[in-house]
Design a protein around this motif. Structure first.
Motif, PDB file in Angstrom:
ATOM      1  N   GLY A 181      90.793  27.883  98.526  1.00  0.00           N
ATOM      2  CA  GLY A 181      89.544  27.179  98.812  1.00  0.00           C
ATOM      3  C   GLY A 181      88.661  27.954  99.765  1.00  0.00           C
ATOM      4  N   LEU A 182      89.261  28.562 100.764  1.00  0.00           N
ATOM      5  CA  LEU A 182      88.501  29.359 101.722  1.00  0.00           C
ATOM      6  C   LEU A 182      87.900  30.579 101.039  1.00  0.00           C
ATOM      7  N   SER A 183      88.646  31.206 100.153  1.00  0.00           N
ATOM      8  CA  SER A 183      88.130  32.353  99.403  1.00  0.00           C
ATOM      9  C   SER A 183      86.914  31.954  98.583  1.00  0.00           C
ATOM     10  N   LEU A 184      86.996  30.827  97.913  1.00  0.00           N
ATOM     11  CA  LEU A 184      85.862  30.358  97.109  1.00  0.00           C
ATOM     12  C   LEU A 184      84.651  30.036  97.976  1.00  0.00           C
ATOM     13  N   GLN A 221      78.821  33.032 100.742  1.00  0.00           N
ATOM     14  CA  GLN A 221      78.193  32.820 102.052  1.00  0.00           C
ATOM     15  C   GLN A 221      77.447  34.076 102.513  1.00  0.00           C
ATOM     16  N   THR A 222      76.338  34.370 101.908  1.00  0.00           N
ATOM     17  CA  THR A 222      75.587  35.587 102.248  1.00  0.00           C
ATOM     18  C   THR A 222      74.769  35.427 103.524  1.00  0.00           C
ATOM     19  N   ASP A 223      74.636  34.218 104.032  1.00  0.00           N
ATOM     20  CA  ASP A 223      73.883  33.988 105.266  1.00  0.00           C
ATOM     21  C   ASP A 223      74.788  33.680 106.456  1.00  0.00           C
ATOM     22  N   VAL A 254      86.465  38.954  99.874  1.00  0.00           N
ATOM     23  CA  VAL A 254      85.379  38.433  99.042  1.00  0.00           C
ATOM     24  C   VAL A 254      84.088  38.218  99.842  1.00  0.00           C
ATOM     25  N   LEU A 255      84.186  38.270 101.155  1.00  0.00           N
ATOM     26  CA  LEU A 255      83.044  37.978 102.024  1.00  0.00           C
ATOM     27  C   LEU A 255      82.036  39.124 102.007  1.00  0.00           C
ATOM     28  N   ARG A 256      80.780  38.813 101.725  1.00  0.00           N
ATOM     29  CA  ARG A 256      79.694  39.790 101.709  1.00  0.00           C
ATOM     30  C   ARG A 256      78.490  39.157 102.399  1.00  0.00           C
ATOM     31  N   SER A 257      78.400  39.314 103.686  1.00  0.00           N
ATOM     32  CA  SER A 257      77.293  38.710 104.421  1.00  0.00           C
ATOM     33  C   SER A 257      76.633  39.741 105.328  1.00  0.00           C
ATOM     34  N   PRO A 258      75.442  40.192 104.964  1.00  0.00           N
ATOM     35  CA  PRO A 258      74.746  41.156 105.812  1.00  0.00           C
ATOM     36  C   PRO A 258      74.339  40.564 107.161  1.00  0.00           C
ATOM     37  N   LYS A 259      74.370  39.249 107.285  1.00  0.00           N
ATOM     38  CA  LYS A 259      73.988  38.593 108.540  1.00  0.00           C
ATOM     39  C   LYS A 259      75.170  38.344 109.468  1.00  0.00           C
ATOM     40  N   LEU A 260      76.390  38.626 109.002  1.00  0.00           N
ATOM     41  CA  LEU A 260      77.576  38.367 109.816  1.00  0.00           C
ATOM     42  C   LEU A 260      77.603  39.312 111.012  1.00  0.00           C
ATOM     43  N   ILE A 261      77.612  38.724 112.214  1.00  0.00           N
ATOM     44  CA  ILE A 261      77.608  39.547 113.421  1.00  0.00           C
ATOM     45  C   ILE A 261      78.821  39.272 114.318  1.00  0.00           C
ATOM     46  N   SER A 262      79.476  38.127 114.159  1.00  0.00           N
ATOM     47  CA  SER A 262      80.590  37.774 115.041  1.00  0.00           C
ATOM     48  C   SER A 262      81.802  37.324 114.228  1.00  0.00           C
ATOM     49  N   VAL A 263      82.921  38.006 114.456  1.00  0.00           N
ATOM     50  CA  VAL A 263      84.152  37.705 113.723  1.00  0.00           C
ATOM     51  C   VAL A 263      85.301  37.563 114.713  1.00  0.00           C
ATOM     52  N   LYS A 264      86.022  36.462 114.594  1.00  0.00           N
ATOM     53  CA  LYS A 264      87.244  36.285 115.382  1.00  0.00           C
ATOM     54  C   LYS A 264      88.341  35.832 114.424  1.00  0.00           C
ATOM     55  N   LEU A 265      89.361  36.643 114.320  1.00  0.00           N
ATOM     56  CA  LEU A 265      90.508  36.354 113.473  1.00  0.00           C
ATOM     57  C   LEU A 265      91.712  36.344 114.401  1.00  0.00           C
ATOM     58  N   GLU A 266      92.215  35.174 114.667  1.00  0.00           N
ATOM     59  CA  GLU A 266      93.207  35.011 115.734  1.00  0.00           C
ATOM     60  C   GLU A 266      94.581  34.636 115.202  1.00  0.00           C
ATOM     61  N   SER A 324      81.868  45.601 103.994  1.00  0.00           N
ATOM     62  CA  SER A 324      81.051  44.593 103.305  1.00  0.00           C
ATOM     63  C   SER A 324      80.076  43.865 104.216  1.00  0.00           C
ATOM     64  N   CYS A 325      80.350  43.877 105.489  1.00  0.00           N
ATOM     65  CA  CYS A 325      79.522  43.182 106.479  1.00  0.00           C
ATOM     66  C   CYS A 325      79.196  44.181 107.597  1.00  0.00           C
ATOM     67  N   PRO A 326      78.309  45.121 107.336  1.00  0.00           N
ATOM     68  CA  PRO A 326      78.105  46.257 108.244  1.00  0.00           C
ATOM     69  C   PRO A 326      77.372  45.951 109.543  1.00  0.00           C
ATOM     70  N   ASN A 327      76.952  44.716 109.744  1.00  0.00           N
ATOM     71  CA  ASN A 327      76.214  44.375 110.970  1.00  0.00           C
ATOM     72  C   ASN A 327      77.065  43.650 112.002  1.00  0.00           C
ATOM     73  N   ILE A 328      78.375  43.658 111.824  1.00  0.00           N
ATOM     74  CA  ILE A 328      79.270  43.033 112.796  1.00  0.00           C
ATOM     75  C   ILE A 328      79.128  43.761 114.126  1.00  0.00           C
ATOM     76  N   CYS A 329      78.847  43.014 115.171  1.00  0.00           N
ATOM     77  CA  CYS A 329      78.748  43.626 116.498  1.00  0.00           C
ATOM     78  C   CYS A 329      79.769  43.026 117.471  1.00  0.00           C
ATOM     79  N   GLU A 330      80.435  41.971 117.067  1.00  0.00           N
ATOM     80  CA  GLU A 330      81.483  41.355 117.884  1.00  0.00           C
ATOM     81  C   GLU A 330      82.696  41.126 116.988  1.00  0.00           C
ATOM     82  N   LEU A 331      83.796  41.801 117.298  1.00  0.00           N
ATOM     83  CA  LEU A 331      84.993  41.716 116.474  1.00  0.00           C
ATOM     84  C   LEU A 331      86.196  41.472 117.371  1.00  0.00           C
ATOM     85  N   MET A 332      86.845  40.350 117.161  1.00  0.00           N
ATOM     86  CA  MET A 332      88.013  39.996 117.959  1.00  0.00           C
ATOM     87  C   MET A 332      89.189  39.735 117.017  1.00  0.00           C
ATOM     88  N   LEU A 333      90.285  40.442 117.268  1.00  0.00           N
ATOM     89  CA  LEU A 333      91.462  40.338 116.421  1.00  0.00           C
ATOM     90  C   LEU A 333      92.736  40.121 117.244  1.00  0.00           C
TER      91      LEU A 333
END
Length: 109
Positions: A10-13, A18-20, A42-54, A70-79
């Motif tokens: 479901g999350l993949s779908l 979610q391009t915005d 599957v995520l392709r969002s040029p607007k994605l700037i913050s990602v946290k995968l915990e 796929s999301c080249p504008n990420i400026c905050e990445l937390m893993l």
């Protein structure tokens, strides 16, 4: 903040269209324990700037690298606590997001 609970499929779908999307935070727990790489690849969002995968201990290098491509504008990445990621993966991500990454926390503690 609203918290939604989705199984991996479901999350993949949901993420596929979610391009915005500007922010994503996925955290392990009883619900998210079995998330696969597919939900990120599957995520392709040029607007994605913050990602946290915990605490996503099944997350692989390939998924995170694909996300950065796929999301080249990420400026905050937390893993935090993504124990399968390697130093090579982190180096690749840093190169891919060079000049954009202002905050990164990649701790497997």
């Amino acid at each position: 903040m609203t918290i939604f609970v989705f199984p991996d499929k479901g999350l993949s779908l949901l993420l596929k269209n979610q391009t915005d999307l500007e922010l994503i935070h996925l955290k392990s727990g009883s619900t998210y324990t079995h998330l696969s790489d597919k939900c990120l690849t599957v995520l392709r969002s040029p607007k994605l700037i913050s990602v946290k995968l915990e605490g996503l201990d099944q997350l692989t290098n390939n998924a995170v690298i694909t996300l950065a491509k796929s999301c080249p504008n990420i400026c905050e990445l937390m893993l935090p606590r993504c124990s399968e990621l390697t130093d090579g993966c982190i180096q690749t991500i840093t190169t891919l997001l060079r000049g954009k990454l202002v905050c990164s926390v990649m701790c497997n503690c």
